[in-house]
Design a protein around this motif. Structure first.
Motif, mmCIF file in Angstrom:
data_model
loop_
_atom_site.group_PDB
_atom_site.id
_atom_site.type_symbol
_atom_site.label_atom_id
_atom_site.label_comp_id
_atom_site.label_asym_id
_atom_site.label_seq_id
_atom_site.Cartn_x
_atom_site.Cartn_y
_atom_site.Cartn_z
ATOM 1 N N VAL A 195 -9.280 9.844 -2.411
ATOM 2 C CA VAL A 195 -9.363 8.416 -2.095
ATOM 3 C C VAL A 195 -10.729 8.156 -1.476
ATOM 4 C CG1 VAL A 195 -8.426 6.522 -0.712
ATOM 5 C CG2 VAL A 195 -6.877 8.214 -1.745
ATOM 6 N N ALA A 227 0.506 8.498 3.145
ATOM 7 C CA ALA A 227 0.402 8.372 1.693
ATOM 8 C C ALA A 227 -1.034 8.580 1.225
ATOM 9 C CB ALA A 227 0.921 7.010 1.248
ATOM 10 N N ILE A 228 -2.010 8.068 1.986
ATOM 11 C CA ILE A 228 -3.417 8.281 1.628
ATOM 12 C C ILE A 228 -3.775 9.754 1.725
ATOM 13 C CG2 ILE A 228 -5.810 7.801 2.313
ATOM 14 C CD1 ILE A 228 -4.863 5.038 3.257
ATOM 15 N N SER A 235 0.930 8.217 -7.280
ATOM 16 C CA SER A 235 1.008 9.666 -7.114
ATOM 17 C C SER A 235 1.935 10.303 -8.135
ATOM 18 C CB SER A 235 1.490 10.008 -5.701
ATOM 19 O OG SER A 235 0.551 9.584 -4.732
ATOM 20 N N LEU A 245 -10.628 2.396 -2.611
ATOM 21 C CA LEU A 245 -10.031 1.356 -1.773
ATOM 22 C C LEU A 245 -11.150 0.468 -1.265
ATOM 23 C CD1 LEU A 245 -7.522 0.184 -0.349
ATOM 24 C CD2 LEU A 245 -7.951 1.798 1.526
ATOM 25 N N CYS A 265 -1.460 11.863 -1.123
ATOM 26 C CA CYS A 265 -1.506 11.602 -2.561
ATOM 27 C C CYS A 265 -2.369 12.665 -3.244
ATOM 28 C CB CYS A 265 -2.029 10.195 -2.846
ATOM 29 S SG CYS A 265 -3.719 9.860 -2.315
ATOM 30 N N VAL A 276 1.687 4.595 5.468
ATOM 31 C CA VAL A 276 0.524 4.284 4.626
ATOM 32 C C VAL A 276 -0.550 5.354 4.795
ATOM 33 C CG1 VAL A 276 -1.331 2.630 4.201
ATOM 34 C CG2 VAL A 276 0.985 1.808 4.657
ATOM 35 N N LEU A 327 0.829 -1.205 0.000
ATOM 36 C CA LEU A 327 0.000 0.000 0.000
ATOM 37 C C LEU A 327 0.866 1.258 0.000
ATOM 38 C CD1 LEU A 327 -2.885 -0.914 2.475
ATOM 39 C CD2 LEU A 327 -3.164 -0.207 0.091
ATOM 40 N N ARG A 328 1.884 1.266 0.853
ATOM 41 C CA ARG A 328 2.792 2.420 0.915
ATOM 42 C C ARG A 328 3.441 2.683 -0.445
ATOM 43 N NH1 ARG A 328 7.974 0.772 3.829
ATOM 44 N NH2 ARG A 328 8.084 -0.333 1.826
ATOM 45 N N LEU A 349 -9.165 7.321 -6.566
ATOM 46 C CA LEU A 349 -8.837 5.951 -6.186
ATOM 47 C C LEU A 349 -9.915 5.413 -5.264
ATOM 48 C CD1 LEU A 349 -5.401 4.510 -5.185
ATOM 49 C CD2 LEU A 349 -7.336 4.170 -3.644
ATOM 50 N N LEU A 364 0.845 3.619 -3.474
ATOM 51 C CA LEU A 364 0.351 4.997 -3.438
ATOM 52 C C LEU A 364 1.419 5.974 -3.902
ATOM 53 C CD1 LEU A 364 -1.629 4.689 -0.128
ATOM 54 C CD2 LEU A 364 -2.623 5.389 -2.317
#
Length: 275
Positions: free
Chosen positions: A114, A106-107, A55, A65, A110, A103, A47-48, A63, A51
Motif C-alpha cells: 500500500v 487491514a492496511i 485482499s 491511497l 492485506c 482499518v 475502507l475496512r 494499492l 481492503l
C-alpha cells in the motif's frame, strides 16, 4: 488473508470512496475535498470492507491511497465523528474505536503493498492511515500531525503508538504523539516518516509509478516480505530466522523462483506470475 468467499458478491459501488482498478493496481481516493477528505463512520467502514474484498481477489498487486483536492486527509470529521461520539455510550464507543483499528490492521495485513500518496495535510486519523501504509510518497506541501492529544485523547490511537516508534524511533514518536506537533515534509523525510519526497504536485504520479513497479514484480515475494515485516516486529531472532526459513522453502518451490532461473539462463527479463 484467505481467498475463499461466501455467497456475498463483490461490492459494485463504494459510497464514501472512489475506487479504480487497472492492470493489477488499485487506486482508492478519499473524495470529500470540500472537507479536506475528513473521515466519517461510513468512510472507515468502507475502507475496512474494501481492503478485505481486494485482499481476497488476488488480482490486486499494489494499492495507492490518495486524497482528492487540497490535502490527503484531515482526520475524523469534527461534527460527524467527534460531535456524534459525545452522545454514544461506552459499548458503541468501543465498537467505533475497534473499527478504526481494523482499518489499520487491514492496511498492514492485506497481501499487497500500500502506497500513501500524500500532499497537503495528513492529520489525526489521516496521519495514521499514511503511517500504516508500506510506503509514504509525499510532495513538499505534505505535513503530518498526530493531533489526538489536542482533542483530549490518547496519542496512541489506531495503533499509532505501536507503528510510529518503529518507523521514526521512540524519541520522535514521543514528541509527535505527545505534543501533536505538525511535521512538514523536509523534517518528515529526515526522520524517516516519508519514503520518497517528490517535486511539488507529483506525489500521485510518483506513487502510481511505484505501484506499477511493484505490480509488475513478483507479487508473492512482495506479499510474503510484507507479512514477515509485520509478523517479526515483536519476535525474538530465533523465531524470526525460523519463520524466514519456512517462508523461503515455500517460495523456492514456487513458479517465480524457477522463472527467475530460466530468465537468467536465457538472458531475458523474468515473467513474474505471482506464484
Amino acid at each position: 488473508m484467505s481467498p475463499f468467499t461466501g455467497s456475498a458478491v463483490p461490492t459494485p459501488h463504494w459510497r464514501h470512496l472512489r475506487v479504480d482498478l487497472a492492470d493489477g493496481v488499485a487506486t482508492v481516493t478519499l473524495a470529500r475535498p470540500d472537507r479536506l477528505n475528513a473521515l466519517t463512520f461510513g468512510a472507515y467502514a468502507d475502507l475496512r470492507d474494501l481492503l478485505a474484498e481486494l485482499s481476497r481477489t488476488r488480482s490486486v498487486r499494489a494499492l495507492v491511497l490518495a486524497g482528492e483536492g487540497r490535502g490527503f486527509c484531515s482526520g475524523g470529521d469534527v461534527e460527524e465523528i467527534i460531535g456524534a461520539t459525545l452522545s454514544l455510550d461506552t459499548a458503541h464507543l468501543l465498537d467505533f474505536n475497534r473499527m478504526t483499528g481494523q482499518v489499520v490492521r487491514a492496511i498492514r495485513e492485506c497481501p499487497f503493498p500500500v502506497i500513501a500518496a500524500v500532499h497537503g495535510v495528513a492529520a489525526g486519523a489521516g496521519a495514521v492511515l499514511a503511517l500504516a501504509a508500506d510506503f509514504r510518497v509525499a510532495d513538499p506541501s505534505a505535513r503530518f500531525a498526530f493531533l489526538f492529544t489536542r482533542v483530549g485523547l490518547s496519542g496512541g490511537d489506531m495503533g499509532a503508538a505501536y507503528l510510529l516508534p518503529r518507523v521514526v524511533g521512540l524519541g520522535h514518536a514521543t514528541r509527535l504523539l505527545m505534543l501533536g506537533e505538525q511535521v512538514r515534509a523536509p523534517e518528515a523525510e529526515r526522520i524517516g516518516l516519508i519514503s520518497e519526497l517528490t517535486d511539488e504536485g507529483r506525489a500521485d504520479q510518483a506513487a502510481h509509478a511505484l505501484a506499477r513497479r511493484l505490480a509488475d514484480g513478483p507479487a508473492l515475494a512482495h506479499a510474503q516480505t510484507k507479512a514477515l515485516l509485520t509478523a517479526e516486529l515483536d519476535m525474538p531472532l530465533a523465531a524470526s530466522v525460523e519463520l524466514d526459513a519456512a517462508t523461503q522453502a515455500l517460495l523456492m518451490n514456487g513458479e517465480d523462483y524457477a522463472e527467475f532461473h530460466a530468465a537468467f539462463t536465457e538472458k531475458r527479463p523474468p515473467k513474474w506470475r505471482g506464484r
